[in-house]
Design a protein around this motif. Sequence first.
Motif, PDB file in Angstrom:
ATOM      1  N   UNK A 168       0.834  -1.084   0.167  1.00  0.00           N
ATOM      2  CA  UNK A 168      -0.171  -0.615  -0.089  1.00  0.00           C
ATOM      3  C   UNK A 168       0.833   1.218   0.160  1.00  0.00           C
ATOM      4  N   UNK A 169       0.299   2.706  -1.066  1.00  0.00           N
ATOM      5  CA  UNK A 169       1.659   3.436  -0.954  1.00  0.00           C
ATOM      6  C   UNK A 169       0.242   4.842  -1.486  1.00  0.00           C
ATOM      7  N   UNK A 170       1.311   5.761  -1.802  1.00  0.00           N
ATOM      8  CA  UNK A 170       0.475   7.197  -2.357  1.00  0.00           C
ATOM      9  C   UNK A 170       0.532   6.918  -3.493  1.00  0.00           C
ATOM     10  N   UNK A 171       1.766   6.416  -4.207  1.00  0.00           N
ATOM     11  CA  UNK A 171       1.780   6.234  -5.927  1.00  0.00           C
ATOM     12  C   UNK A 171       1.922   4.817  -6.410  1.00  0.00           C
ATOM     13  N   UNK A 172       2.311   4.913  -7.803  1.00  0.00           N
ATOM     14  CA  UNK A 172       2.884   3.812  -8.074  1.00  0.00           C
ATOM     15  C   UNK A 172       3.784   3.175  -7.688  1.00  0.00           C
ATOM     16  N   UNK A 173       5.417   4.085  -8.206  1.00  0.00           N
ATOM     17  CA  UNK A 173       6.506   4.572  -8.323  1.00  0.00           C
ATOM     18  C   UNK A 173       6.640   3.319  -6.779  1.00  0.00           C
ATOM     19  N   UNK A 174       6.230   4.244  -5.624  1.00  0.00           N
ATOM     20  CA  UNK A 174       6.665   3.395  -4.529  1.00  0.00           C
ATOM     21  C   UNK A 174       6.096   2.346  -4.576  1.00  0.00           C
ATOM     22  N   UNK A 175       5.043   1.712  -5.378  1.00  0.00           N
ATOM     23  CA  UNK A 175       4.447   0.628  -5.463  1.00  0.00           C
ATOM     24  C   UNK A 175       5.290  -0.712  -5.731  1.00  0.00           C
ATOM     25  N   UNK A 176       6.636  -0.232  -7.477  1.00  0.00           N
ATOM     26  CA  UNK A 176       7.718  -0.776  -7.263  1.00  0.00           C
ATOM     27  C   UNK A 176       8.486  -0.475  -6.785  1.00  0.00           C
ATOM     28  N   UNK A 177       8.732   0.719  -6.261  1.00  0.00           N
ATOM     29  CA  UNK A 177       9.657   0.070  -5.201  1.00  0.00           C
ATOM     30  C   UNK A 177       9.390  -0.642  -4.242  1.00  0.00           C
ATOM     31  N   UNK A 178       8.988  -0.815  -4.068  1.00  0.00           N
ATOM     32  CA  UNK A 178       8.718  -2.121  -2.402  1.00  0.00           C
ATOM     33  C   UNK A 178       7.960  -3.253  -3.257  1.00  0.00           C
ATOM     34  N   UNK A 179       7.731  -3.719  -4.091  1.00  0.00           N
ATOM     35  CA  UNK A 179       8.056  -4.604  -5.114  1.00  0.00           C
ATOM     36  C   UNK A 179       8.955  -5.253  -4.986  1.00  0.00           C
ATOM     37  N   UNK A 180      10.148  -4.207  -5.249  1.00  0.00           N
ATOM     38  CA  UNK A 180      11.681  -4.996  -5.200  1.00  0.00           C
ATOM     39  C   UNK A 180      12.106  -5.303  -4.572  1.00  0.00           C
ATOM     40  N   UNK A 181      11.221  -5.448  -3.340  1.00  0.00           N
ATOM     41  CA  UNK A 181      11.857  -5.597  -2.214  1.00  0.00           C
ATOM     42  C   UNK A 181      11.514  -7.120  -1.310  1.00  0.00           C
ATOM     43  N   UNK A 182      10.321  -6.836  -1.298  1.00  0.00           N
ATOM     44  CA  UNK A 182       9.167  -8.342  -0.790  1.00  0.00           C
ATOM     45  C   UNK A 182       9.063  -8.998  -1.828  1.00  0.00           C
ATOM     46  N   UNK A 183       9.008  -8.848  -3.256  1.00  0.00           N
ATOM     47  CA  UNK A 183       8.658 -10.062  -4.452  1.00  0.00           C
ATOM     48  C   UNK A 183      10.193 -10.636  -4.507  1.00  0.00           C
ATOM     49  N   UNK A 184       9.863 -12.003  -5.459  1.00  0.00           N
ATOM     50  CA  UNK A 184      10.750 -12.838  -5.366  1.00  0.00           C
ATOM     51  C   UNK A 184      10.781 -14.328  -4.757  1.00  0.00           C
ATOM     52  N   UNK A 185      11.468 -15.061  -5.703  1.00  0.00           N
ATOM     53  CA  UNK A 185      11.237 -16.520  -4.807  1.00  0.00           C
ATOM     54  C   UNK A 185      11.892 -16.877  -3.354  1.00  0.00           C
ATOM     55  N   UNK A 186      11.000 -17.676  -2.983  1.00  0.00           N
ATOM     56  CA  UNK A 186      11.147 -18.463  -1.513  1.00  0.00           C
ATOM     57  C   UNK A 186      10.900 -19.956  -1.466  1.00  0.00           C
ATOM     58  N   UNK A 187      11.609 -20.439  -0.759  1.00  0.00           N
ATOM     59  CA  UNK A 187      11.704 -21.751  -0.466  1.00  0.00           C
ATOM     60  C   UNK A 187      10.079 -22.029   0.012  1.00  0.00           C
ATOM     61  N   UNK A 188      10.078 -20.802   0.684  1.00  0.00           N
ATOM     62  CA  UNK A 188       8.838 -21.744   2.478  1.00  0.00           C
ATOM     63  C   UNK A 188       7.579 -21.635   1.249  1.00  0.00           C
ATOM     64  N   UNK A 189       7.482 -21.269  -0.124  1.00  0.00           N
ATOM     65  CA  UNK A 189       5.864 -20.823  -0.251  1.00  0.00           C
ATOM     66  C   UNK A 189       6.302 -21.873  -1.416  1.00  0.00           C
ATOM     67  N   UNK A 190       5.415 -23.247  -1.760  1.00  0.00           N
ATOM     68  CA  UNK A 190       5.464 -23.719  -3.005  1.00  0.00           C
ATOM     69  C   UNK A 190       4.655 -23.234  -4.154  1.00  0.00           C
ATOM     70  N   UNK A 191       4.250 -21.815  -3.902  1.00  0.00           N
ATOM     71  CA  UNK A 191       3.836 -21.083  -4.708  1.00  0.00           C
ATOM     72  C   UNK A 191       4.783 -19.825  -5.913  1.00  0.00           C
ATOM     73  N   UNK A 192       5.293 -19.855  -4.849  1.00  0.00           N
ATOM     74  CA  UNK A 192       6.480 -18.616  -5.444  1.00  0.00           C
ATOM     75  C   UNK A 192       6.471 -18.918  -6.606  1.00  0.00           C
ATOM     76  N   UNK A 193       6.239 -17.031  -7.666  1.00  0.00           N
ATOM     77  CA  UNK A 193       6.819 -17.483  -8.319  1.00  0.00           C
ATOM     78  C   UNK A 193       8.933 -16.993  -8.403  1.00  0.00           C
ATOM     79  N   UNK A 194       9.257 -17.326  -9.783  1.00  0.00           N
ATOM     80  CA  UNK A 194      10.819 -17.874 -10.176  1.00  0.00           C
ATOM     81  C   UNK A 194      10.888 -16.126  -9.992  1.00  0.00           C
TER      82      UNK A 194
END
Length: 476
Positions: free
Chosen positions: A217-243
């Motif tokens: 949740x952000x005040x603009x789209x650029x910040x949403x992308x900025x946040x996704x750059x950190x919180x998105x990405x694969x992890x073995x603890x989630x079987x549905x994780x996108x690579x």
Amino acid sequence: MEKDLCFNSARDLARMIQDRDLSVREVMEAHLAQIQRVNPKVNAIVSLNEELALKEADKADKILDAGKPSGPFHGLPIAIKDTHNAVGFPATSGSLIFRDHYPSADDLIVERLRKAGAIVIGKTNVPEFAAGSHTFNELFGSTRNPYDLSKTAGGSSGGAAAAVASGMIPFADGSDMGGSLRNPACFNNVVGLRPSPGRIPFSRTALYSPLAVQGPITRNVDDALFMLSVIAGPDGRSPLAIEEPGSRFLKQAQSDIKGLRIAYSADFGGLLPTDPEVRSNLEEQVKVFEGLGCIVDEACPDLKEADEVFQVLRAWEFELSYSEIFDRFREMIKPSVIWNIEKGRSLSGPEVGRAERLRALLYNRMSEFFKQYDALILPVSQVTAFDVNIEYPTEIDGVKMENYIDWMRSCYYISAAGNPSVSIPSGFTAAGIPIGLQIVGPHRADFEVLRIGRAFEQATGYGRRRPDIALGQKIN
């Protein structure tokens, strides 16, 4: 000056901290001052620890002074949704049952935020067990809409959206099963992305279910992308994780969307009642997309099975997640949650199987639809923000709602199909209440959905209007 600082974007704050134009302590003190001014009226942030926040800010400054490596969110304050675990803070889920529950480990999303340098200062308020899209509970009370204190902030990420809208924090984490990122974003004039399942790895009881996701949740789209750059990405603890790595979202989202084919519907092809003011707002936004050079048609995929899919699978997940709590503490749980758990217990195997079969049908139907269109625009919510003193709207445009989630169909139909969807500010009612536009894209097209949202955001500027209360002015 403090209030102005609090409405800088997360990207700009991060850059100014790294360039030493601002100290982390200055940033922290400004946001804590904004919390002291606004939070007593809005009640978005709970379990605040100011002493710890300032101590962590000083540590962050020393790291920069020493020239040590630092993450992209270094020194940025954040409050974590109260359904997510953050060590050092209670994780109550808005329930008296868990008022003294302190987790021993961070949730994966919190782990990533902290590793990137964000400083956790508290939690954001939620409905009890995140059930329903109106944030109220017996432990902390109701979160109010900063644009009108008599209205709801939505939910279940209501505290998160109200805090970001009010300048109390630059960005926030949230989660979404039936609209819990999108509805509060809509009601608070901010951006809320429901990403594709697996985009942000999510370790939970229903490990293989794509129904609930986490997002920014952000005040603009650029910040949403900025946040996704950190919180998105694969992890073995989630079987549905996108690579695909989170760095994918560091790419600049261009605002030129000329030639894209956009479908729209105010009522999901006649399936859903919609408040006239919401319908009128959506129809106005069609002109914006036409002005941006898009080819726009009134069209919508057939989602008539989505109601059964969502209601059945939500009930199944509620029973799965809360059955033990229900058996021990039934008298301490709100009636709507009891109803959902009991509905889950009454399900038969064939009913769950049929819901899964229909979900596959929805997936295939949406995939076919998006071979013709690049995006689908819809209302986020069929209603505008309602009275904070009622639990949920019982009627929309003369049509009665049967239960506490029926009014959320415009969000949960998309949840049932599993597509990425973002809520973007799209204007205000005559009374000054925010309205949001829902932009839905093909499966896993999260970046493309945000790119379209950014073009709309740049063309309109609706999200730049701040709540008067956050600027020190009186509101209702």
